[in-house]
Enzyme design. Structure first.
Site, PDB file in Angstrom:
ATOM      1  N   LYS A  37      11.654   6.537  -2.957  1.00 10.51           N
ATOM      2  CA  LYS A  37      11.804   5.507  -1.706  1.00 10.51           C
ATOM      3  C   LYS A  37      12.719   6.251  -0.558  1.00 10.51           C
ATOM      4  O   LYS A  37      12.650   5.841   0.420  1.00 10.51           O
ATOM      5  CB  LYS A  37      12.845   4.392  -2.421  1.00 10.51           C
ATOM      6  CG  LYS A  37      12.304   3.540  -3.583  1.00 10.51           C
ATOM      7  CD  LYS A  37      11.287   2.574  -3.038  1.00 10.51           C
ATOM      8  CE  LYS A  37      10.774   1.508  -3.738  1.00 10.51           C
ATOM      9  NZ  LYS A  37       9.866   0.831  -3.275  1.00 10.51           N
ATOM     10  N   GLU A  97      15.357  -5.289   1.644  1.00 13.82           N
ATOM     11  CA  GLU A  97      15.424  -5.953   0.445  1.00 13.82           C
ATOM     12  C   GLU A  97      15.328  -4.818  -0.696  1.00 13.82           C
ATOM     13  O   GLU A  97      14.717  -3.939  -0.532  1.00 13.82           O
ATOM     14  CB  GLU A  97      14.127  -6.909   0.504  1.00 13.82           C
ATOM     15  CG  GLU A  97      12.786  -6.333   0.187  1.00 13.82           C
ATOM     16  CD  GLU A  97      12.158  -5.113   1.107  1.00 13.82           C
ATOM     17  OE1 GLU A  97      12.420  -5.448   2.338  1.00 13.82           O
ATOM     18  OE2 GLU A  97      11.749  -4.214   0.651  1.00 13.82           O
ATOM     19  N   SER A 135       7.898   8.656 -10.188  1.00 10.59           N
ATOM     20  CA  SER A 135       8.189   8.016  -8.949  1.00 10.59           C
ATOM     21  C   SER A 135       9.859   8.132  -8.929  1.00 10.59           C
ATOM     22  O   SER A 135      10.425   8.228  -7.903  1.00 10.59           O
ATOM     23  CB  SER A 135       7.877   6.654  -8.862  1.00 10.59           C
ATOM     24  OG  SER A 135       7.929   5.741  -9.497  1.00 10.59           O
TER      25      SER A 135
END
Lengths: 397, 266
Positions: free
Chosen positions: A88, A110, A376
């Site tokens: 991210k 969000e 991830s």
């Protein structure tokens, strides 16, 4: 692929938003194009990715697991080694630089599992931006640690109590807030979802995963992997992982959250069980009832608990370039436990879905074949959920 | 067709009501009451699970209607029932795009035709995405209502040139709801819209008092009132289930005093 003038991949994508947001989206689109073509922007971005986030991330050969499964070689692209613990941050750093370039000092985001919220809060702190993170009350409950991290980093966490109180509702609320404050706020979306240019922009900022992975893999093995696997909620790590392999003879596999099984109502397997419709500004596949009301998804992992999917994935699915499968909560948990014990790596629940599929597939493959999995994120944030579920299931004492 | 039914007075009162909140029968009663009070057009809302353009009051209204199993098809049929009970003013359907997509254009337009629906407004379908729907509306005799926002700027011209029925101006940035103060830029925005538009110009979002209406009325041809009416319904929920006439009487009084400046101008 570059989306068309309307921001579509085939029939998917577009800009299904209130008129008020059309001007800010056009501003973003223009700013993004200029930034991408500006060498100075790319260099600044790369500098922060290297110096602040720790890129390039490692490619790890899972030797013990490969030996135990006695099939294909398994390699892991270690996005969990990024600063803040997940892919991210790649996108958050890039969007923060873009926000600054556009003169915006306040960002909104969000978050579901909290990884994007933490990434947004982190870059806000680093680049001196004000940050509000919208998060469903249910996710606040299950991701207590990440909520505290965001607050430590100086962000305001806004609890959302509408709907199922998860990522879908946090996204609705962030968009509503953005409509009201679009003149001076930058909306930092965390996945390849939302109205154009978000799915395109986030993919551009995540494709560095496959750019690195492909180079690293070729260097190690002298050939391309047989399969490339990544988990899919909105789908940002997956699109980043697939991008530089799309033109190659490599099998690409996206793994959705099968929850308690796709024969039940408790799953988030959008491509397996969804149908075409509009969610959060894009035409894509989504989970809905026959009247077009969006239904509540379910997954043990808050990051995959989303009823839609990025429009580019919908396109890759319909054109059969990527195969989308699903694994259950329990399969993901088993994979998580296996990787932890065999390799000393605790993966995020999200990534464990990709691992579960890869381990199953490897057994039936030859030793000269290989699977590259996008790991991830790391699993520290999920320890409480993992412990509760495993105790319920009688796994650990 | 709506065009033929367009009211001949230049100051329109356009109330928004939610189909099925809290019951279909009450929606019919409310429509009749508003017609009696002087409504020019009814905006009939279709409840949606994820209403992006709406604030908390209309979100709650949506949830109440959904709990009663209201959906797009039932809402269109409800318009037909309103006709049978005496609602003569135009009815415009206010729905998010996804329910229309799922019902399918064929079925949707067959139903709007059968139930005498006059127009369609889709808050999450901006000009660029609306071409097919606008064409289908034209073929099926529905007015497609377009919105312009304070951020639209040069888009106002493009949108106004392609608009039908009336041009809906969103008063300020943000979602639907009740606002104490209107944006200081709203008058200029409305004047810009009036200049570009060959059809009536209405303003909505956030308007809830006679004072606000008085302030806006000289700059437009109509006022849309949504959340303020829905809030009245919400306040009367317990009466609606036990003493419907009391609830209707209360709402009538409140609406009459709110819209008095519009009636006075006619």
């Amino acid at each position: 692929m570059i989306p068309d003038y309307f921001g579509r991949y085939g029939q998917f994508g577009g800009k299904y938003v209130p008129e008020t947001l059309m001007a800010p989206l056009e501003e973003l689109e223009k700013g993004l194009q200029e930034a991408i073509q500006d060498e100075q922007f790319s260099q600044e971005l790369l500098f922060h990715l290297n110096e602040f986030s720790g890129r390039p991330t490692a490619l790890t050969f899972a030797k013990n697991i490969t030996e135990e499964l006695n099939g294909a070689k398994i390699y892991l692209k270690r996005e969990d080694l990024n600063h803040t613990g997940a892919h991210k941050i790649n996108n958050a750093i890039a969007q923060a630089l873009l926000a600054k370039r556009l003169g915006k000092k306040k960002i909104i985001a969000e978050t579901g599992a909290g990884q994007h919220g933490v990434a947004a809060a982190t870059v806000a702190a680093k680049f001196g931006l004000e940050c509000k993170v919208f998060m469903g009350e249910e996710d606040i409950r299950r991701q207590e640690l990440n909520v505290f991290r965001m607050k430590l980093l100086g962000a305001e966490v806004v609890p959302v109590d509408s709907g199922s109180k998860t990522l879908k509702d946090a996204t609705n609320e962030a968009i509503r807030y953005w409509v009201q404050h679009c003149e001076d706020h930058f909306y930092m979306i965390g996945s390849v979802v939302g109205p154009h240019p978000y799915p395109y922009m986030v993919r551009e900022f995540q494709k560095i995963i496959s750019e690195e992975a492909k180079g690293q893999f070729l260097e190690r093995e002298g050939k391309l992997p047989t399969k490339v696997v990544a988990c899919v909620g909105g789908g940002s790590n997956a699109i980043g992982m697939f991008y530089h392999f799309l033109q190659d003879v490599v099998e690409l596999i996206g793994v959705e959250a099968g929850g308690k099984g796709i024969h039940t109502d408790n799953h988030a397997a959008t491509l397996a069980k969804g149908s075409k419709g509009v969610i959060h500004g894009s035409l894509t596949y989504l989970l809905q009832d026959e009247y077009g009301q969006i239904t509540e998804p379910y997954s043990i992992s808050a990051g995959l608990d989303y009823p839609g999917i990025g429009p580019e994935h919908a396109y890759l699915h319909d054109t059969n370039r990527v195969k989308y499968v699903n694994v259950t909560d329990m399969e993901a948990l088993e994979a998580l436990s296996f990787l932890s014990k065999k390799e000393g790596i605790l993966p995020a629940l999200e990534s464990s879905h990709a691992l579960a599929f890869a381990f199953k597939a490897a057994k039936n493959m030859k030793s000269n074949e290989s699977i590259l999995v996008c790991l991830s994120g790391r699993g520290d944030k999920d320890v409480q959920t993992i412990m509760n579920t495993m105790e319920e299931q009688g796994y650990v004492r | 067709m709506y065009g033929n039914r367009l009211p001949n007075h230049s100051k329109m009162f356009i109330p928004f009501i939610m189909a099925g909140d809290p019951t279909p029968q009450f929606t019919i009663d409310l429509a009749l009451l508003l017609q009696e009070a002087g409504a020019s057009v009814i905006e009939l809302g279709v409840p949606y699970s994820d209403p992006l353009a709406d604030g908390p009051i209309i979100q709650r209204s949506s949830q109440r209607a959904l709990r009663g199993n209201m959906n797009l098809e039932n809402a269109i049929n409800l318009a037909g029932q309103m006709r049978k009970k005496g609602v003569k003013i135009p009815i415009i359907l206010f729905t998010y795009f996804n329910p229309v997509l799922q019902l399918g254009y064929e079925r949707f337009f067959a139903l709007t035709d059968k139930n005498e629906v006059d127009g369609l407004l889709v808050p999450d379908l901006p000009f660029e995405e609306s071409e097919i729907v606008r064409q289908r509306c034209q073929q099926n005799g529905l007015k497609y209502i377009s919105l312009v926002a304070p951020t639209s700027n040069e888009r106002i011209k493009l949108i106004a040139n392609n608009a039908e029925g009336f041009l809906y101006c969103v008063s300020s940035l943000g979602v639907t709801g009740i606002r104490k103060e209107l944006s200081p830029k709203v008058q200029q925005f409305l004047q810009d819209a009036m200049k570009e538009s060959n059809i009536p110009v209405a303003v909505g979002f956030g308007i809830s008092s006679a004072e606000q209406i008085k302030e806006l009325l000289p700059h437009c041809n109509g006022i849309v009132i949504g959340s303020a009416i829905i809030e009245l319904v919400e306040k009367q929920l317990s009466n609606i289930s036990t003493n419907n006439d009391v609830a209707l009487h209360f709402i009538q009084k409140q609406v009459q005093s709110m819209i008095a400046p519009i009636i006075l101008e006619r």
